[in-house]
Scaffold this motif. Sequence first.
Motif, PDB file in Angstrom:
ATOM      1  N   ARG A 128       9.579  53.588  11.143  1.00 56.55           N
ATOM      2  CA  ARG A 128      10.754  53.378  10.287  1.00 56.55           C
ATOM      3  C   ARG A 128      11.922  52.732  11.034  1.00 56.55           C
ATOM      4  O   ARG A 128      12.707  52.012  10.455  1.00 56.55           O
ATOM      5  CB  ARG A 128      11.169  54.733   9.715  1.00 56.55           C
ATOM      6  CG  ARG A 128      12.422  54.712   8.861  1.00 56.55           C
ATOM      7  CD  ARG A 128      12.482  55.966   8.029  1.00 56.55           C
ATOM      8  NE  ARG A 128      13.702  56.096   7.269  1.00 56.55           N
ATOM      9  CZ  ARG A 128      13.875  56.990   6.310  1.00 56.55           C
ATOM     10  NH1 ARG A 128      12.887  57.822   6.011  1.00 56.55           N
ATOM     11  NH2 ARG A 128      15.000  57.089   5.652  1.00 56.55           N
ATOM     12  N   PHE A 129      12.010  53.045  12.356  1.00 59.90           N
ATOM     13  CA  PHE A 129      13.160  52.551  13.113  1.00 59.90           C
ATOM     14  C   PHE A 129      12.753  51.544  14.199  1.00 59.90           C
ATOM     15  O   PHE A 129      13.496  51.281  15.136  1.00 59.90           O
ATOM     16  CB  PHE A 129      13.916  53.729  13.731  1.00 59.90           C
ATOM     17  CG  PHE A 129      14.330  54.747  12.698  1.00 59.90           C
ATOM     18  CD1 PHE A 129      15.374  54.460  11.830  1.00 59.90           C
ATOM     19  CD2 PHE A 129      13.669  55.951  12.584  1.00 59.90           C
ATOM     20  CE1 PHE A 129      15.750  55.376  10.866  1.00 59.90           C
ATOM     21  CE2 PHE A 129      14.039  56.874  11.624  1.00 59.90           C
ATOM     22  CZ  PHE A 129      15.078  56.589  10.749  1.00 59.90           C
ATOM     23  N   SER A 153      19.230  59.068   6.902  1.00 58.02           N
ATOM     24  CA  SER A 153      20.109  58.087   6.277  1.00 58.02           C
ATOM     25  C   SER A 153      21.098  57.511   7.300  1.00 58.02           C
ATOM     26  O   SER A 153      21.382  56.297   7.297  1.00 58.02           O
ATOM     27  CB  SER A 153      20.818  58.753   5.099  1.00 58.02           C
ATOM     28  OG  SER A 153      22.032  58.139   4.820  1.00 58.02           O
ATOM     29  N   ASP A 183      19.166  55.123   9.441  1.00 57.26           N
ATOM     30  CA  ASP A 183      18.887  53.910   8.664  1.00 57.26           C
ATOM     31  C   ASP A 183      20.064  52.944   8.697  1.00 57.26           C
ATOM     32  O   ASP A 183      19.899  51.730   8.783  1.00 57.26           O
ATOM     33  CB  ASP A 183      18.594  54.280   7.202  1.00 57.26           C
ATOM     34  CG  ASP A 183      17.154  54.732   6.996  1.00 57.26           C
ATOM     35  OD1 ASP A 183      16.288  54.353   7.812  1.00 57.26           O
ATOM     36  OD2 ASP A 183      16.890  55.455   6.017  1.00 57.26           O
ATOM     37  N   GLN A 184      21.288  53.496   8.603  1.00 57.11           N
ATOM     38  CA  GLN A 184      22.479  52.650   8.501  1.00 57.11           C
ATOM     39  C   GLN A 184      23.029  52.197   9.850  1.00 57.11           C
ATOM     40  O   GLN A 184      23.910  51.343   9.904  1.00 57.11           O
ATOM     41  CB  GLN A 184      23.577  53.408   7.748  1.00 57.11           C
ATOM     42  CG  GLN A 184      23.278  53.603   6.265  1.00 57.11           C
ATOM     43  CD  GLN A 184      24.219  54.593   5.618  1.00 57.11           C
ATOM     44  OE1 GLN A 184      25.424  54.434   5.673  1.00 57.11           O
ATOM     45  NE2 GLN A 184      23.658  55.641   5.028  1.00 57.11           N
ATOM     46  N   LYS A 233      15.145  48.596  14.983  1.00 57.61           N
ATOM     47  CA  LYS A 233      16.536  48.869  15.382  1.00 57.61           C
ATOM     48  C   LYS A 233      16.767  48.573  16.864  1.00 57.61           C
ATOM     49  O   LYS A 233      15.877  48.800  17.692  1.00 57.61           O
ATOM     50  CB  LYS A 233      16.847  50.365  15.174  1.00 57.61           C
ATOM     51  CG  LYS A 233      16.900  50.802  13.747  1.00 57.61           C
ATOM     52  CD  LYS A 233      18.277  50.584  13.151  1.00 57.61           C
ATOM     53  CE  LYS A 233      18.253  51.061  11.710  1.00 57.61           C
ATOM     54  NZ  LYS A 233      19.419  50.565  10.953  1.00 57.61           N
TER      55      LYS A 233
END
Lengths: 253, 253
Positions: free
Chosen positions: B45-46, B24, B27-28, B49
């Motif tokens: 997932r990242f 989490s 994610d943020q 970024k």
Amino acid sequence: MENKIYVVGMGPGKEEMMTGEALSVLDQADVLIGYTVYLQLLGERFQEKEKMSTPMRQETERCRLAFEEAKKGKKVALICSGDAGIYGMASLMYEIGKNYLDIDIEVIPGITAASSGAAVLGAPLNHDFCVISLSDLLTPWEKIEKRLIAAAKGDFAIAIYNPSSHKRKDYLQRACDILLAFLEEERACGYVENIGREGTKAVTCTLKELRNQEVNMFTTVFIGNAGSEIINDKLITKRGYQIERDTNICGNN
Amino acid sequence: MENKIYVVGMGPGKEEMMTGEALSVLDQADVLIGYTVYLQLLGERFQEKEKMSTPMRQETERCRLAFEEAKKGKKVALICSGDAGIYGMASLMYEIGKNYLDIDIEVIPGITAASSGAAVLGAPLNHDFCVISLSDLLTPWEKIEKRLIAAAKGDFAIAIYNPSSHKRKDYLQRACDILLAFLEEERACGYVENIGREGTKAVTCTLKELRNQEVNMFTTVFIGNAGSEIINDKLITKRGYQIERDTNICGNN
């Protein structure tokens, strides 16, 4: 998951501090077995699951229960707080497993209090460290004492589990007195209560002050090494970029 | 997350071995900072970024980079493998943080190799244990030697990190030789390579055999205590239900 028992570390308590792997194993299990307090910490997500328990100190019975349920064909997850392999049920499961050779065991690691407590307190275990339990239920006190002395002589940072209980109110004091024979009174220390649960409390202090703190069975205690410092109320053990001051506590090694 | 840097332990590598809390936070975050190898382990997932890195051994620069990015108003996550507070960047962040007092630091714990490796190998750390790194980049070898001796004298189970590297090929052998002065040749041991990644390999052996094993920087080594046993090719350290045999190695304590 047939004929396989998962021994699962659930971390300090909050679901968000479990790994995805642990959650997925619990999701797939038919029955969750564990000490009642830990089963209760599991939230709504597992409300509908069958749950089974044995009282505290009946760990051997709890392990047998897990094997017997698995023999019936159920997918079993045996739940431990923290890490299943650190003062948890993993080794007892392997020992009892000698009688259930057709059932596999897999340990799913979790965040132990040394990690979760350290994170709250700062970075007290950021170099070589020891983990020592003060519970003498399963270990003679003389052995615990010997390990405290060895940890002090080796200039380890130390995490202390089970520093106190109703029957062992003065054990942290006894441990501090042993350490104070080797370490300076001003040694940087700290402790954390209720890690990852309601009412988390973190305190930094000196070893001399630690001796007189009231702690309980939900406290994890941290003793710094010779180079540890309290920085902005956080307990910090250096990685070793700085030259640590010589402690001269190991002359007899 | 403004003016706060999260120092995040990502565990051994697989996303499923990260905690929900760690995921989490990542994610943020606006920017993920870390050693390149760990950034690469983060999956799809990242992928989108922003990621920033400094080379190995430039850890101080990496920490400063994190603070400078946070000063710009970015939400920063500094990523470490395993646990951020166990040979990770947490303590260095607090030290460098003295120069950035308006920026808070929060450590998010992860599964360290002592936990994840132990789970693969069985339950080698299921009683009091030490964690010792054999890397002498930041620690004088004499100090490492002193800690190995203290760990042996205290009858701790031991997890050894960084047992070898290109420049330190014989370090595990040297450590075993030190331990063999105090422990029996048949002491139950084991090691795990590539925990939680492709090609995980677990081996159980005696201390004498361990001395001659080829290990690398991705290996974590485990030495049992006096009561440890190899059961069905798993390394098991008992919780203490059984009376451990007396080792007589601590007569001079």
